[in-house]
Each structure stands twice: as C-alpha cells, then as structure tokens.
Write a protein that holds these residues in place. Structure first.
Motif, short mmCIF file in Angstrom:
data_model
loop_
_atom_site.label_atom_id
_atom_site.label_comp_id
_atom_site.label_asym_id
_atom_site.label_seq_id
_atom_site.Cartn_x
_atom_site.Cartn_y
_atom_site.Cartn_z
N UNK A 1 38.34 17.42 -12.89
CA UNK A 1 37.90 19.11 -11.99
C UNK A 1 37.07 19.39 -11.19
N UNK A 2 36.90 16.93 -9.77
CA UNK A 2 36.50 17.57 -9.01
C UNK A 2 36.33 16.51 -8.70
N UNK B 1 30.09 25.47 -14.97
CA UNK B 1 30.21 26.23 -13.41
C UNK B 1 28.61 26.55 -13.50
N UNK B 2 28.10 25.76 -14.48
CA UNK B 2 26.15 25.86 -14.01
C UNK B 2 26.22 24.93 -12.55
N UNK B 3 26.45 25.94 -11.38
CA UNK B 3 26.69 24.99 -10.68
C UNK B 3 24.86 24.73 -9.66
N UNK B 4 24.13 25.19 -10.81
CA UNK B 4 22.36 25.31 -10.78
C UNK B 4 22.68 23.91 -10.20
N UNK C 1 27.63 14.62 -13.13
CA UNK C 1 27.78 16.08 -12.70
C UNK C 1 29.57 16.60 -13.58
N UNK C 2 29.61 16.15 -14.66
CA UNK C 2 30.59 16.59 -15.05
C UNK C 2 30.24 18.04 -15.54
N UNK C 3 29.39 17.89 -16.12
CA UNK C 3 28.68 19.04 -16.96
C UNK C 3 28.59 20.54 -16.25
N UNK C 4 28.20 20.25 -15.19
CA UNK C 4 27.76 21.29 -14.27
C UNK C 4 29.33 21.98 -13.68
#
Length: 702
Positions: free
Chosen positions: A155-156, A63-66, A56-59
């Motif tokens: 980041x989250x 910011x590409x949450x889709x 999930x790091x890339x999204x």
C-alpha cells in the motif's frame, strides 16, 4: 652510522614486537568495532523502518492521512539519529514527512516489497513496505499458506533516513580510545622492557667496561656480582680471571724485576769473580773525574797486574787460574774501604779506585794489598803457588782530561813496576823516564798496527857465509825486518820489537814476514831456477811459538807459493824456545818432517842451555854475539865459544858465529872450525830486492 649498543638492542628487541602486536590488536579492535557499529546502525534503521510500516498501515489504507503526520513526527522526535521520516503510497506520493528531504526515486521503489537501503554522503536511507493486513472474521478460517504474506498488497512505503555523523564520532572516539590504550600498553611495555633490559644490559655493560679496563692494563678492576643466573656466572668468572691475571702479572713482574736486576748485575760485574767489570769501572772513573774537575777533590786509581799468574795456568790449567782469581778477589775486596771500588779489568788485571784519597794514604793501602798477595799461598791439587802483584798508581785531579788518559797512565806505571823487578808499586809522574819509555812503547802499538794495515814494513837480508873448509852447497840469508814511516825513515827492529812483544803484536808481524819472505823466494825462483840453493832463515818470536795455529799457516804459505821446504830455515831464540819448550818441539818436529830446518839463536847465555839443547832438534847453533864480539881480547869469551862449538860438533850440529866485526875475530873462528859467520865484516844487510842481482854462487872465504 654508529652501531647500536647492547642496551639499545635489548630495548629494540623488546619494544618492536610489542609495538607490532599493539598495532595489530588495535587495528583489529578498531576494525571489529567499526563493523559492529556499522552493523548496529543498519540493524537499527531496518528495525525502525520495519516497525513503523505496520503503524502507518491503517492511515494509508483507510485514507486517514492526518494520523500519519504525528506518527512520523513522534519517531523523529524520539530518535536522535533519524534525520528524516517519509511515508508514501503505492504510487510514490508523499503522505507524511518530517525532517530533511530524502532525494531518492520513490516511484522506482513503489512496488518493492523488500526492505531496502540507500547510502548517501552523511545518511543511510532504509525503506520498508506497508502491506495490507488480511482480516478474517470466520473463526474457522483456513490455514494460510506459508507464502501468504508475499501475496499481500503493497500500500506504500516507509522511508527512514539515519545520519552517520554520530556513528563517525563514535568511530573516532573508539579509535582514539584504542590508540590511547595501545599507547599506554606500549609505554608500559617500554618501561617493562627498559626495566628488564637494564637488568640484562647493566651487568653486560659493566663486564664490557671491565674488559676494556683490563685490556688497558688496569688489573685491579673488579665488578660487583649483582646479577643472577648466567650473568652472575660471567661476573664471577671475570673476577676470578682478573684475580688470576693480577697474580700472574705480579709474579711475571717479579721475575722481570729479578731478571732485570740480574742482567744489570751481570752487565756491570765480572762473571768469574763477582767484582765490578771494566765498563762499570770506567763509568765510576768518569764520575770521580768529573767530581775532581768540578769540586777539586782527589782520588787515586791503581792498576794491578798479578805476577807469575801464567805459571798457574800453564801448570794446572785455566780452572786452577780461575780459582786463584776468585780467592784473590775475596781477599782484596775484604781490605778496601766501603766507598772504594775493586774491579776485574780482564785476565789477571784488576783496577782499584780509591775515592777521596790522598797519594800518601793510597801508598799505605796498596802496600798492604801487595803484602797480602805476596803472603798468600794458593794450593791446587797438592801444588803450592806464591804470586805477587805489580801496581801502577795515578792520582786523579782536576787537571786530568779523560778516563782514557788516566787508565793509560796507570797501565804504563804498572808495566814500569814490572820492569823494575815486579811485585812492587810505581806512582805515575809525568816526567818519569821509565814512564816516558813506556809511553813511547805504547805509541808504537798504534804505529805498528797501522804499518801492518798499510803494508809499511820492509824485508832485508844478511848473508850467512861459510868459513873455510865448509863444502855446503846452500847459500844462507837471514831475513831481517825494517819499518818505514810515511816520511820514508827506516826503523831497525830494536825500535819497535820490544813494544810489539809486550803488547802481543808479534804474532801478526811474524806472519807478515813469513808471507812476504815466501813471496820473495817465489820471485827469486821465477827469475832464475838456479837460485833454488838459497836458504832463507826466518825468525819466529816466542808468541808465535806458542800459537797452535802457526803450523797450519806455514803449510798454507808453502802451498800458495810452492816454495821447497828445504829452502826455509826457521830461527828461534834460546829463551823463546825454553819458555814454550813443549810447543816449540812439537812445531819443530812437524816442520822437519816436511823438510824445513831450524836454527837456535843466541845460544850460550847460560850453562843451562846445554841441558835444553839435548831436547831441541835443531840443525844450526848461532852463538850469542856477546861472546863472539870480544873473543880476540877476552879469553873467557873465547873459551865459551870454543865449548859451545865443541858440544855442537859432538851433537853433529853446525855452528854460526854472529857479530863478526873484525879480521882478528874471523881468524879465531876459522881456527876453531866454526862453520859459518855473520856480521858487518862479512856482509852488510841489504834490501831483499838486491838479492835478485847477486851471482848464483858465493865462494867460501879464504
């Protein structure tokens, strides 16, 4: 509470440890499995969260949450235990979510860079940080320090919620399987324990039951030797012990039977002769009497008394008499019929019961027996004895009342046979004069016994007076005995003395006379000391002369009443003295040493009397009254009295004439020089109490 048996105890000891072990092992297995499942669930949740965070790091960073939503959707689709997947940014804002909502404070965990987990009711939430990756384009990048990852920016976060329901189901299934395995193990252990316990307890129980049966007296009990080891040894030992006990019991029972048979035989038989004894004989008499009363049968009872048996005992001793009785028993028993009974009733007396026998046949049988005894010669230590037997017979019929009357009648008939000359047979008849006389004598037995018990005898005295010319300072009184009945009738001695002599009561009567004569003499002295010149002459029977204890009794009476010995003169008859010559001489010598004197009564009944007189240390001779009574009219009697007096004078023995009944007799006696006289002409017998009132001195007759 009832105690456990051996089988229950063995099963208890075998199953309880197995149960404890099974419980412990099952508990341990369940606990370990539960911990393993819990650990696996936690590891799985951490791994899923840790692997999902880089994906999930890339999204999150771009910011590409889709792209994040399909990712979380894919995770929850392929993992059945995951009930919720959530991705948040660094501020805790939700970027993608799938499944049930997660109720935790995301902001609190926004800056956390560690893996974390939260336990809720049915779920466990795992959290993994999403870190920014460091991308180096320089091929020659510097080597990163070891803690470089710790400086990476968060980041989250990825949140993964796993349900625990499936884990609980697995745990329950695991517990159930473990319990089933434990139960199967316990059942197998129980069966094994039952099998082993049965192999142990069955022999023990059979042993216990056998021991109980053995204790109850079942000596034939045995147990199969099916066990092994020590139990088989016990079984073999028990069987050997039971066998030995059975043998010992059989031997003991045999001895008891033999002893019982011997005791029964001894109880019913005479020890000396082996014949039936009196008790068994009376039992058989009772049986035949009942048969006569109920069926009208007739039997005969014979009472047999040996004649001259006492001569054998007195001459050679009791061992010779016992030998004679044994030989006669064999001789008599060989003649009687098989159904008849020969018994020894006591001493030299025998009983013969002739069953189903008439009086005529009994006469033939008893006559043969009498002749056998008469012809029999008994040899003992070169001495030969011939004896006879007197037999009294009585017919046993239905009119008889009891055994006592039968034996009494036969005894009376036997003594009648003896009185009629001995060695003969006499049949009892109710109207027989001889039998009536014998019955009368036997009735006197009870009356005399009662008289001694109730002290119903009287003492009389008759003076023995000196004839002219005697200077004796003593006054002589013969002690005479009388019996008085309840009504006050007085009986002279000849009414009861023959019966007392025949049935051996004279010993007790003589002692009664001695005791009471001494007591009266003591009273005589107490009343007037001048009476010390009185002399009592006391008669002694032949039975008393043969009594070895009489001397001690007389000495005892002298000590009790303090009577001077010179005041007592004992009077014995010639016949009694001759029969018991040795004992009589011994008694005379012992009493004369202490001062007593002796008078020989009824002297002159035979010319052999003079031969015995030389051996008897007597002081007085009382001539037989049969000669004295008629000396005034019978020259032979006068000559006999004269000869007796002359011999007595030569031996320095004073003479006494009894039955002085007339003046003519008195004159002849005076002319002969007889020293003393006694009779109704001189003085009547009187009660001894009147002696106390007589003058102190009586003058000689002129």
């Amino acid at each position: 509470m009832k105690p456990l048996g051996i089988k229950s105890r063995v099963l208890f000891l075998a199953i309880i440890p197995a149960m404890i072990i099974a419980v412990l092992l099952t508990s341990y297995s369940i606990a370990n499995s539960s911990r393993a499942l819990d650990g696996a669930l936690h590891d799985r949740g951490r791994i899923i969260a840790s692997q999902l965070a880089p994906s999930a790091e890339y999204g999150v960073v771009s910011g590409n949450y889709t792209n994040l939503q399909p990712l979380v959707q894919q995770v929850i689709t392929y993992e059945s235990d995951i009930v919720s997947v959530l991705i948040t940014d660094s501020t805790g804002r939700t970027l993608a979510v799938s499944g049930h909502p997660i109720t935790i404070d995301f902001k609190e965990n926004a800056n956390s860079s560690k893996l974390r987990e939260w336990h809720m009711r049915d779920t466990i939430v795992f959290s993994a940080p999403i870190l920014r990756s460091l991308v180096e384009v320089n091929d020659y990048a510097a080597v990163q320090p070891a803690d470089a990852t710790q400086n990476r920016r968060v980041e989250g976060h990825v949140y993964v919620a796993l349900t625990t329901q499936h884990l609980a189901s697995l745990k329950n299934s695991l517990i159930l399987h473990n319990l089933l395995i434990a139960l199967v193990g316990l059942i197998a252990s129980g069966l094994l324990a039952w099998r082993i316990g049965r192999g142990i307890t069955m022999p023990i129980q059979s042993l216990a039951m056998a021991v109980r049966s053995l204790g109850a007296g079942q000596l034939n009990v045995r147990i199969p030797e099916t066990a092994t080891g020590l139990l088989q040894t016990l079984q073999q030992g028990f069987n050997a012990m039971a066998t030995q006990l059975k043998q010992a019991h059989d031997e003991m029972q045999q001895r008891i039977d033999e002893a019982t048979h011997l005791l029964t035989h001894q109880a019913n038989h005479d020890e000396l002769t082996g014949l039936v004894n009196r008790r068994e004989f009376e039992r058989r008499l009772t049986r035949v009497l009942r048969s006569a009363q109920q069926h009208g049968t007739q039997h005969v009872f014979c009472y047999m008394d040996l004649d001259q048996f006492k001569i054998v005992n007195d001459t050679c001793g009791h061992s010779a008499g016992d030998g004679l009785l044994r030989q006669l028993s064999i001789l008599l028993n060989s003649r009687i019929r098989d159904r008849d009974t020969l018994a020894r009733l006591g001493g030299d007396e025998f009983g013969l019961l002739l069953e189903n026998c008439s009086v005529e046949d009994a006469n033939i049988i008893t006559e043969e027996l009498r002749e056998m005894v008469q012809d029999f010669r008994y040899i003992y230590q070169e001495k030969i004895f011939n004896i006879g037997v007197s037999i009294g017979m009585v017919a046993i019929t239905g009119e008889m009342d009891n055994v006592g009357n039968i034996m009494s009648a036969a005894d009376t008939a036997c003594y009648t046979a003896k009185d009629n000359g001995r060695n003969r047979i006499h049949l009892f008849r109710a109207l027989d004069d001889d039998v009536t006389k014998r019955h009368s004598e036997m009735e006197w037995i009870a009356r005399l016994t009662r008289a001694m018990e109730e002290d119903r005898f009287l003492l009389y005295v008759q003076p023995i007076l000196p004839i002219a010319g005697s200077r004796d300072r003593y006054r002589y009184f013969e002690i005479l005995l009388r019996k008085v009945d309840i009504e006050g009738r007085i009986y002279l001695p000849m009414a009861f003395i023959p019966a007392a002599e025949r049935y051996l009561l004279m010993n007790g009567i003589d002692r009664w006379v001695i005791r009471n004569a001494f007591a009266n003499y003591r009273q005589l002295l107490d009343n007037n000391p001048a009476n010390k010149n009185c002399v009592f002459t006391i008669n002694l029977s032949g039975v008393s002369l043969g009594d070895k204890t009489l001397l001690g009794y007389i000495r005892e009476q002298f000590a009790i009443y303090a009577v001077p010995p010179q005041a007592i003169c004992f009077e014995v008859t010639e016949t009694s003295a001759i029969v018991n010559l040795a004992n009589t001489i011994e008694l005379m010598e012992a009493l004369k040493k202490i001062g007593c004197r002796f008078l020989l009564d009824d002297f002159g009944s035979g010319m052999s009397s003079f031969a015995y007189l030389k051996n008897l240390p007597v002081d007085f001779l009382k001539m037989d009254g049969a000669y004295v009574r008629d000396i005034a009219t019978n020259p032979i009697d006068r000559a006999m009295v004269q000869s007796v007096h002359s011999i007595a004078q030569a031996m320095q023995i004073k003479t006494i004439a009894e039955f002085v009944e007339s003046d003519a007799v008195m004159g002849i006696l005076k002319a002969m020089g007889v020293h003393y006289g006694q009779g109704h002409y001189l003085a009547e017998p009187m009660p001894i109490e009147r002696l106390l009132n007589l003058p102190a001195k009586l003058k000689p007759l002129a």
